[in-house]
Design a protein around this motif. Structure first.
Motif, mmCIF file in Angstrom:
data_model
loop_
_atom_site.group_PDB
_atom_site.id
_atom_site.type_symbol
_atom_site.label_atom_id
_atom_site.label_comp_id
_atom_site.label_asym_id
_atom_site.label_seq_id
_atom_site.Cartn_x
_atom_site.Cartn_y
_atom_site.Cartn_z
ATOM 1 N N PRO A 108 1.117 18.350 -17.662
ATOM 2 C CA PRO A 108 1.837 17.665 -16.709
ATOM 3 C C PRO A 108 3.146 17.671 -17.791
ATOM 4 O O PRO A 108 3.636 17.726 -18.499
ATOM 5 N N ASN A 109 4.145 17.338 -16.147
ATOM 6 C CA ASN A 109 5.408 16.889 -16.349
ATOM 7 C C ASN A 109 6.154 15.515 -16.428
ATOM 8 O O ASN A 109 4.865 14.584 -15.554
ATOM 9 N N ALA A 110 6.960 14.902 -16.243
ATOM 10 C CA ALA A 110 7.701 13.932 -15.955
ATOM 11 C C ALA A 110 7.101 13.798 -14.111
ATOM 12 O O ALA A 110 6.420 12.877 -14.171
ATOM 13 N N ALA A 111 7.097 14.454 -13.608
ATOM 14 C CA ALA A 111 6.785 14.122 -11.879
ATOM 15 C C ALA A 111 5.344 13.327 -12.401
ATOM 16 O O ALA A 111 4.368 12.272 -11.128
ATOM 17 N N HIS A 112 4.457 14.026 -12.858
ATOM 18 C CA HIS A 112 2.855 14.173 -13.333
ATOM 19 C C HIS A 112 2.653 12.683 -13.833
ATOM 20 O O HIS A 112 2.020 11.456 -13.561
ATOM 21 N N GLN A 113 3.677 12.231 -15.129
ATOM 22 C CA GLN A 113 3.802 11.235 -15.572
ATOM 23 C C GLN A 113 3.499 9.816 -14.728
ATOM 24 O O GLN A 113 2.842 8.571 -14.886
ATOM 25 N N ARG A 143 0.907 -0.943 0.472
ATOM 26 C CA ARG A 143 -0.132 0.034 0.528
ATOM 27 C C ARG A 143 0.745 1.215 0.203
ATOM 28 O O ARG A 143 1.482 1.247 0.811
ATOM 29 N N LEU A 144 0.591 2.323 -0.703
ATOM 30 C CA LEU A 144 1.551 3.316 -1.115
ATOM 31 C C LEU A 144 0.221 4.195 -1.463
ATOM 32 O O LEU A 144 -0.338 4.491 -1.906
ATOM 33 N N SER A 145 1.385 5.904 -0.296
ATOM 34 C CA SER A 145 0.226 6.191 -0.790
ATOM 35 C C SER A 145 1.084 7.882 -1.280
ATOM 36 O O SER A 145 2.346 7.640 -0.086
ATOM 37 N N VAL A 146 0.969 8.721 -1.964
ATOM 38 C CA VAL A 146 1.422 10.076 -1.871
ATOM 39 C C VAL A 146 1.131 10.882 -2.269
ATOM 40 O O VAL A 146 -0.121 10.586 -2.547
ATOM 41 N N LEU A 147 1.477 11.651 -1.200
ATOM 42 C CA LEU A 147 0.499 13.032 -0.932
ATOM 43 C C LEU A 147 1.136 14.098 -1.765
ATOM 44 O O LEU A 147 3.174 14.795 -1.923
ATOM 45 N N THR A 148 0.942 14.648 -2.500
ATOM 46 C CA THR A 148 1.575 15.953 -3.467
ATOM 47 C C THR A 148 1.120 17.326 -3.197
ATOM 48 O O THR A 148 -0.100 17.193 -3.261
ATOM 49 N N GLY A 149 2.069 18.612 -3.692
ATOM 50 C CA GLY A 149 1.486 19.874 -3.350
ATOM 51 C C GLY A 149 2.690 21.104 -4.207
ATOM 52 O O GLY A 149 2.380 20.024 -5.585
ATOM 53 N N ALA A 150 1.798 22.237 -3.811
ATOM 54 C CA ALA A 150 2.512 23.274 -5.735
ATOM 55 C C ALA A 150 3.962 22.566 -6.456
ATOM 56 O O ALA A 150 3.579 23.055 -6.949
ATOM 57 N N GLY A 151 4.938 21.869 -5.223
ATOM 58 C CA GLY A 151 6.051 22.119 -6.158
ATOM 59 C C GLY A 151 6.226 21.338 -7.306
ATOM 60 O O GLY A 151 7.400 20.808 -8.458
ATOM 61 N N VAL A 152 4.928 19.727 -7.451
ATOM 62 C CA VAL A 152 4.772 18.893 -8.693
ATOM 63 C C VAL A 152 4.771 19.801 -9.583
ATOM 64 O O VAL A 152 5.250 19.186 -11.056
ATOM 65 N N SER A 153 3.704 20.475 -10.247
ATOM 66 C CA SER A 153 3.114 21.827 -10.673
ATOM 67 C C SER A 153 4.452 22.852 -11.475
ATOM 68 O O SER A 153 3.955 23.652 -12.021
ATOM 69 N N ALA A 154 5.428 23.178 -10.120
ATOM 70 C CA ALA A 154 6.007 23.682 -10.691
ATOM 71 C C ALA A 154 6.972 23.681 -12.022
ATOM 72 O O ALA A 154 7.097 24.736 -13.126
ATOM 73 N N ALA A 155 7.630 22.808 -12.415
ATOM 74 C CA ALA A 155 8.270 22.342 -13.922
ATOM 75 C C ALA A 155 7.189 23.109 -14.775
ATOM 76 O O ALA A 155 7.809 22.681 -15.466
#
Ligand code: NAD
Ligand code: ZN
Length: 255
Positions: free
Chosen positions: A81-86, A19-31
């Motif tokens: 979307p950037n590589a992080a979103h992908q 079970r893997l959970s990820v929380l993202t914030g604005a830094g993911v969309s910065a690129a």
């Protein structure tokens, strides 16, 4: 980067997590070109985000707050979307994976992430400010720029507001329940968030309390860093790609 022992240790944890959970914030969309609140470009005119993203600011001057959202909607509409979103969209196909985001830009969905728990709502949705009887709880409006600010409610002639969670407002209970359920996991990873905005910032600590391995990826240390099992410094769009490669290598069949 891929020879970094911390990175390899995290990749091994991630590969083994049921079970893997990820929380993202604005830094993911910065690129992608979306300004963060606290980084460069976080100021709009002379206003700080914290002074505009509040119910008080909207009550005082709905047109001003809408001008800011209209500006942000125009920026995001031109972003991809950037590589992080992908990478996160690919991980979304794993059983036991949950993505919780504080972002309101919709880029995770655009990258193909399924079932995103949108903790703070979406800038592409609006709702009647007065919850008028004739209107649905919220609806999508992707018009950029909006022709009239503040936009009128088509159901009562009042005005609509962005369907986002402003500072001081409560999280949608159904979304909160999903995010809380995600803290019961093997690995909880937070990426590109300042770890300052609660209750989102509390999720990783709850996961830790429940026994999860906790990790963070950010270009700088955050108030959460010391409390986590691993704090990796780097650009999320590079670190996630490197992790993904290492995980694939770890699970690939022997030649
Ligand atoms: P924040 O602006 O407070 O913090 C952004 C964090 O990202 C910082 O800690 C910064 O060091 C880090 N960062 C910046 N670029 C990075 C990169 N390339 N790689 C890794 N880390 C990077 O944002 P927040 O923590 O998400 O919280 C503030 C609130 O602002 C949230 O509610 C969020 O919804 C909202 N917000 C959303 C968007 C969006 O939807 N894209 C943009 C701005 C703010
Ligand atoms: Zn209405």
């Amino acid at each position: 980067m891929e020879s970094d022992p911390q990175l390899r240790a995290l990749a091994a944890r991630l590969a083994a997590a049921g079970r893997l959970s990820v929380l993202t914030g604005a830094g993911v969309s910065a690129a992608s070109g979306v300004p963060t609140f606290r980084g460069e470009g976080g100021l709009w005119r002379t206003f700080r985000a914290e002074d505009l993203a509040t119910p008080e600011a909207f009550a005082r001057n709905p047109r001003l707050v809408w001008e800011w959202y209209d500006w942000r909607r125009q920026i995001v509409a031109a972003c991809a979307p950037n590589a992080a979103h992908q990478v996160l969209a690919r991980w979304g196909r794993r059983p036991g994976f949950t993505l919780v985001t504080q972002n309101v830009d919709g880029l995770h969905e655009l990258a193909g992430s399924p079932d995103v728990a949108r903790f703070h709502g979406s800038i592409w949705e609006v709702r009647c400010r007065d919850w008028c009887a004739g209107s649905p709880p919220s609806w999508t409006d992707r018009t950029v720029p909006l022709p009239v600010l503040p936009p009128p409610c088509p159901h009562c002639g009042g005005i609509v507001r962005p369907n986002v969670v402003w500072f001081g407002e409560t999280i949608d209970p159904r979304v909160f329940a999903r995010a809380l359920a995600a803290t019961s996991c093997d690995v909880f990873l937070t990426v590109g968030t300042s770890a300052l905005v609660y209750p989102a910032a509390g999720l990783v600590h709850e996961a830790s309390r429940q026994g999860a391995f906790t990790a963070e990826i950010n270009i700088e240390r955050t108030p959460a860093s010391d409390a986590l099992d691993l704090a990796l410094q780097g650009k999320v769009e590079e670190v996630l790609v490197a992790l993904d490669r290492l995980m694939e290598a770890a699970t690939a069949p022997e030649p």
